[in-house]
Design a protein around this motif. Structure first.
Motif, PDB file in Angstrom:
ATOM      1  N   VAL A  74     -76.452  74.199-122.952  1.00 50.34           N
ATOM      2  CA  VAL A  74     -75.961  73.212-121.997  1.00 50.34           C
ATOM      3  C   VAL A  74     -75.408  71.993-122.740  1.00 50.34           C
ATOM      4  O   VAL A  74     -74.357  71.444-122.373  1.00 50.34           O
ATOM      5  CB  VAL A  74     -77.081  72.804-121.024  1.00 50.34           C
ATOM      6  CG1 VAL A  74     -76.615  71.698-120.085  1.00 50.34           C
ATOM      7  CG2 VAL A  74     -77.546  74.016-120.229  1.00 50.34           C
ATOM      8  N   ALA A  76     -78.935  76.778-111.578  1.00 51.93           N
ATOM      9  CA  ALA A  76     -78.709  76.253-112.929  1.00 51.93           C
ATOM     10  C   ALA A  76     -79.978  75.756-113.595  1.00 51.93           C
ATOM     11  O   ALA A  76     -80.087  75.788-114.822  1.00 51.93           O
ATOM     12  CB  ALA A  76     -77.687  75.110-112.878  1.00 51.93           C
ATOM     13  N   THR A 126     -80.941  75.833-117.557  1.00 59.09           N
ATOM     14  CA  THR A 126     -80.953  74.556-118.278  1.00 59.09           C
ATOM     15  C   THR A 126     -82.260  74.378-119.057  1.00 59.09           C
ATOM     16  O   THR A 126     -82.257  73.939-120.208  1.00 59.09           O
ATOM     17  CB  THR A 126     -80.770  73.394-117.286  1.00 59.09           C
ATOM     18  OG1 THR A 126     -79.534  73.550-116.614  1.00 59.09           O
ATOM     19  CG2 THR A 126     -80.783  72.059-118.008  1.00 59.09           C
TER      20      THR A 126
END
Length: 282
Positions: A66, A55, A59
């Protein structure tokens, strides 16, 4: 930092006071000293680490995605709890803070300096957008409107707070005057000052909060006209929102259907330049 410290201490205690027995209780819902709980714990930590590694690049590359995902997950609950405390606390004069912090990028334009040097005699508050009666009001006209006064607490996202007595005009009075159209869902307040990264400072507020009895345009603070540092000649007070949304040095107010075409489209200057939410209720 305190939460991180708590986590370290908690995990240390789990590991040093009977590791297998504790992990069986936590992860396998069983007693004893078997390795089943440890195995489930290890597998879950592998999932966490893999998810974090996967992730993190996304991000960093797509922070707005996000942010929107997070808002989609918690936004409904946040909006629900906005109405739990519909009457923020009011205080007495003995509660007024002896010092109230100055904050924000001060206006330094030639336009503002001319208004300030002229004691704001040429100041006009422009109110328009989706309204039936757009107006331009000078300070004399604003002061001639029904006077509103409240003693309330300002909460800054940086962690400080202060109590002051504000005097001015209720936003209920303003909305009654301009008569917003049914399509108006947001009210955008524009400042005479820029933000720290340059560009006009502004912020959007839900129109329903304009009818709150503690939402106002303040031209006085603690019985005196607003000072330069506190937003002269006019600033917003919406007491269900955090401090960065209390626009100072207001030049105009616009009633709009949405804010996606204003500024960076995220609902305010700080929202455009950082990852603040456009609804920042206390």
């Amino acid at each position: 930092m305190w939460f991180a410290l708590f986590t370290v201490i908690h995990v240390t205690l789990v590991f040093t006071t009977g590791l297998l027995r504790n992990l069986n209780h936590l992860y396998a819902a069983r007693g004893g000293d078997s390795w089943i709980g440890f195995g489930v714990f290890t597998a879950s930590m592998v999932v966490v680490v893999v998810g974090w590694v996967a992730a993190t690049p996304f991000t960093l590359q797509h922070p707005r995605v996000v942010q929107r995902l997070g808002h989609a997950l918690i936004g409904p609950a946040q909006r629900l709890f906005e109405h739990v405390d519909a009457t923020p606390g009011e205080y007495t004069e003995k509660d007024v803070s002896p010092y109230f912090w100055h904050n924000g990028q001060y206006p330094d334009s030639a336009e503002y300096r001319a208004l300030f040097d002229g004691d704001f005699a040429d100041y006009r508050l422009q109110i328009g957008g989706l309204v039936d009666n757009p107006v331009a009001l000078d300070l004399r006209q604003l002061r001639a409107m029904p006077h509103h006064e409240q003693i309330t607490q300002h909460f800054c996202i940086q962690g400080w707070s202060g109590i002051a007595k504000w005097g001015g005009v209720s936003m209920r009075t303003i909305t009654d005057l301009v008569r917003p159209q049914p399509g108006a869902k947001w009210v955008v307040f524009y400042s005479l000052g820029d933000g720290p990264d340059k560009g006009r400072y502004y912020d959007a507020h839900p129109i329903e909060q304009m009818n709150h009895h503690l939402t106002m345009l303040a031209y006085d603070m603690n019985g005196e006209p607003l000072s330069y540092g506190h937003g002269a000649p006019l600033r917003l007070r919406n007491e269900v929102q955090l401090g960065f949304k209390q626009v100072k040095w207001i030049s105009g107010i616009e009633f709009v259907a949405d804010f996606t075409e204003i500024g960076g489209g995220h609902g305010g200057y700080n929202e455009d330049h950082e990852f603040f939410g456009y609804r920042q209720s206390i």
